[in-house]
Design a protein around this motif. Sequence first.
Motif, mmCIF file in Angstrom:
data_model
loop_
_atom_site.group_PDB
_atom_site.id
_atom_site.type_symbol
_atom_site.label_atom_id
_atom_site.label_comp_id
_atom_site.label_asym_id
_atom_site.label_seq_id
_atom_site.Cartn_x
_atom_site.Cartn_y
_atom_site.Cartn_z
ATOM 1 N N LEU A 61 0.814 -1.221 0.000
ATOM 2 C CA LEU A 61 0.000 0.000 0.000
ATOM 3 C C LEU A 61 0.847 1.271 0.000
ATOM 4 O O LEU A 61 0.318 2.364 0.182
ATOM 5 C CB LEU A 61 -0.971 -0.004 1.179
ATOM 6 C CG LEU A 61 -2.074 -1.052 1.100
ATOM 7 C CD1 LEU A 61 -2.955 -1.003 2.346
ATOM 8 C CD2 LEU A 61 -2.917 -0.857 -0.149
ATOM 9 N N ILE A 62 2.137 1.145 -0.204
ATOM 10 C CA ILE A 62 2.988 2.317 -0.404
ATOM 11 C C ILE A 62 3.044 2.534 -1.907
ATOM 12 O O ILE A 62 3.450 1.653 -2.655
ATOM 13 C CB ILE A 62 4.379 2.134 0.211
ATOM 14 C CG1 ILE A 62 4.237 1.997 1.732
ATOM 15 C CG2 ILE A 62 5.288 3.306 -0.165
ATOM 16 C CD1 ILE A 62 5.511 1.720 2.464
ATOM 17 N N GLN A 63 2.559 3.696 -2.340
ATOM 18 C CA GLN A 63 2.444 3.980 -3.765
ATOM 19 C C GLN A 63 3.060 5.326 -4.103
ATOM 20 O O GLN A 63 3.133 6.216 -3.261
ATOM 21 C CB GLN A 63 0.976 3.969 -4.180
ATOM 22 C CG GLN A 63 0.314 2.641 -3.966
ATOM 23 C CD GLN A 63 -1.138 2.636 -4.394
ATOM 24 O OE1 GLN A 63 -1.669 3.615 -4.897
ATOM 25 N NE2 GLN A 63 -1.792 1.505 -4.189
ATOM 26 N N ARG A 64 3.469 5.468 -5.349
ATOM 27 C CA ARG A 64 4.022 6.724 -5.853
ATOM 28 C C ARG A 64 2.908 7.480 -6.571
ATOM 29 O O ARG A 64 2.225 6.920 -7.427
ATOM 30 C CB ARG A 64 5.176 6.446 -6.803
ATOM 31 C CG ARG A 64 5.787 7.744 -7.359
ATOM 32 C CD ARG A 64 7.140 7.503 -7.899
ATOM 33 N NE ARG A 64 8.007 7.327 -6.723
ATOM 34 C CZ ARG A 64 9.294 7.101 -6.787
ATOM 35 N NH1 ARG A 64 9.891 6.992 -7.932
ATOM 36 N NH2 ARG A 64 10.014 6.967 -5.698
ATOM 37 N N ILE A 65 2.722 8.748 -6.172
ATOM 38 C CA ILE A 65 1.717 9.598 -6.811
ATOM 39 C C ILE A 65 2.307 10.981 -7.088
ATOM 40 O O ILE A 65 3.345 11.342 -6.535
ATOM 41 C CB ILE A 65 0.440 9.742 -5.946
ATOM 42 C CG1 ILE A 65 0.747 10.481 -4.634
ATOM 43 C CG2 ILE A 65 -0.197 8.387 -5.674
ATOM 44 C CD1 ILE A 65 -0.492 10.852 -3.843
ATOM 45 N N SER A 66 1.620 11.726 -7.895
ATOM 46 C CA SER A 66 2.041 13.089 -8.185
ATOM 47 C C SER A 66 1.839 13.964 -6.946
ATOM 48 O O SER A 66 0.813 13.868 -6.271
ATOM 49 C CB SER A 66 1.213 13.653 -9.344
ATOM 50 O OG SER A 66 1.479 15.025 -9.503
ATOM 51 N N VAL A 67 2.802 14.821 -6.657
ATOM 52 C CA VAL A 67 2.722 15.720 -5.508
ATOM 53 C C VAL A 67 1.478 16.610 -5.592
ATOM 54 O O VAL A 67 0.891 16.954 -4.574
ATOM 55 C CB VAL A 67 4.014 16.582 -5.408
ATOM 56 C CG1 VAL A 67 3.888 17.647 -4.334
ATOM 57 C CG2 VAL A 67 5.212 15.701 -5.133
ATOM 58 N N ARG A 68 1.029 16.933 -6.780
ATOM 59 C CA ARG A 68 -0.131 17.825 -6.919
ATOM 60 C C ARG A 68 -1.424 17.212 -6.368
ATOM 61 O O ARG A 68 -2.394 17.919 -6.132
ATOM 62 C CB ARG A 68 -0.303 18.267 -8.368
ATOM 63 C CG ARG A 68 -0.772 17.197 -9.291
ATOM 64 C CD ARG A 68 -1.116 17.770 -10.667
ATOM 65 N NE ARG A 68 -1.694 16.737 -11.478
ATOM 66 C CZ ARG A 68 -1.135 16.182 -12.528
ATOM 67 N NH1 ARG A 68 0.036 16.606 -12.949
ATOM 68 N NH2 ARG A 68 -1.729 15.224 -13.189
ATOM 69 N N HIS A 69 -1.425 15.876 -6.154
ATOM 70 C CA HIS A 69 -2.613 15.219 -5.591
ATOM 71 C C HIS A 69 -2.665 15.299 -4.067
ATOM 72 O O HIS A 69 -3.695 14.988 -3.466
ATOM 73 C CB HIS A 69 -2.679 13.753 -6.024
ATOM 74 C CG HIS A 69 -2.913 13.575 -7.488
ATOM 75 N ND1 HIS A 69 -4.027 14.040 -8.139
ATOM 76 C CD2 HIS A 69 -2.145 12.981 -8.431
ATOM 77 C CE1 HIS A 69 -3.950 13.741 -9.415
ATOM 78 N NE2 HIS A 69 -2.805 13.110 -9.627
ATOM 79 N N LEU A 70 -1.576 15.713 -3.438
ATOM 80 C CA LEU A 70 -1.529 15.832 -1.977
ATOM 81 C C LEU A 70 -2.203 17.128 -1.547
ATOM 82 O O LEU A 70 -1.888 18.196 -2.067
ATOM 83 C CB LEU A 70 -0.084 15.820 -1.485
ATOM 84 C CG LEU A 70 0.748 14.587 -1.815
ATOM 85 C CD1 LEU A 70 2.179 14.778 -1.325
ATOM 86 C CD2 LEU A 70 0.140 13.338 -1.217
ATOM 87 N N GLN A 71 -3.121 17.023 -0.595
ATOM 88 C CA GLN A 71 -3.818 18.207 -0.096
ATOM 89 C C GLN A 71 -3.597 18.357 1.398
ATOM 90 O O GLN A 71 -3.566 17.372 2.128
ATOM 91 C CB GLN A 71 -5.317 18.099 -0.386
ATOM 92 C CG GLN A 71 -5.629 18.072 -1.858
ATOM 93 C CD GLN A 71 -7.118 17.990 -2.117
ATOM 94 O OE1 GLN A 71 -7.904 17.660 -1.246
ATOM 95 N NE2 GLN A 71 -7.503 18.300 -3.348
ATOM 96 N N GLY A 72 -3.447 19.603 1.837
ATOM 97 C CA GLY A 72 -3.308 19.867 3.257
ATOM 98 C C GLY A 72 -2.107 20.704 3.635
ATOM 99 O O GLY A 72 -2.011 21.177 4.759
ATOM 100 N N ALA A 73 -1.171 20.896 2.711
ATOM 101 C CA ALA A 73 0.003 21.728 3.003
ATOM 102 C C ALA A 73 0.590 22.223 1.683
ATOM 103 O O ALA A 73 0.290 21.694 0.619
ATOM 104 C CB ALA A 73 1.056 20.941 3.780
ATOM 105 N N LYS A 74 1.421 23.231 1.781
ATOM 106 C CA LYS A 74 2.101 23.773 0.596
ATOM 107 C C LYS A 74 3.412 23.029 0.340
ATOM 108 O O LYS A 74 3.823 22.832 -0.776
ATOM 109 C CB LYS A 74 2.395 25.256 0.784
ATOM 110 C CG LYS A 74 1.159 26.104 0.964
ATOM 111 C CD LYS A 74 0.790 26.776 -0.314
ATOM 112 C CE LYS A 74 -0.349 27.750 -0.083
ATOM 113 N NZ LYS A 74 -1.463 27.526 -0.942
#
Length: 160
Positions: free
Chosen positions: A75-88
């Motif tokens: 369940l450790i996956q690589r995703i685009s940073v732009r999909h992370l929400q909650g901080a800059k």
Amino acid sequence: MQIANDTVVQFNYTLKDEQGEVMDTNEGKAPLAYLHGHNNMLEGLEKALDGKSEGDSFSVTLAPADAYGERDESLIQRISVRHLQGAKRWEPGMVAMVHTENGPRQVVVVKVGRFMADVDLNHLLAGRTLTFDLDVVSVRAATEEELEHGHAHGEGGHQH
């Protein structure tokens, strides 16, 4: 009245980790409410509460399988940073929200680069043995509306 299927249970809890350190509590707040027997509670907690009555206080220690499950390294996956929400700006260990096809989900940032991040999709408490100190505040029969909706209403439950 004893806790059984189709009863609404209100309780207070204190959650402790393997070392006995308090991780969370609702003491001093409104009790939590749930509809027993309708998959609205951790399976291990629901089993421990079954048959208890108003005023009962006890502790239960749950293995990962009875709480939030074992850790799954797949369940450790690589995703685009732009999909992370909650901080800059993101750093390892930070908790982010990610929108998935199954709705929003909390993830823990494991590694972050300029464009991609490795995130852990396991529940934050997966793989942990947890102890719950529980105080049963009240037990009552569920209303027809609660049974229809599949959850408790009112204080500590779902508000409509």
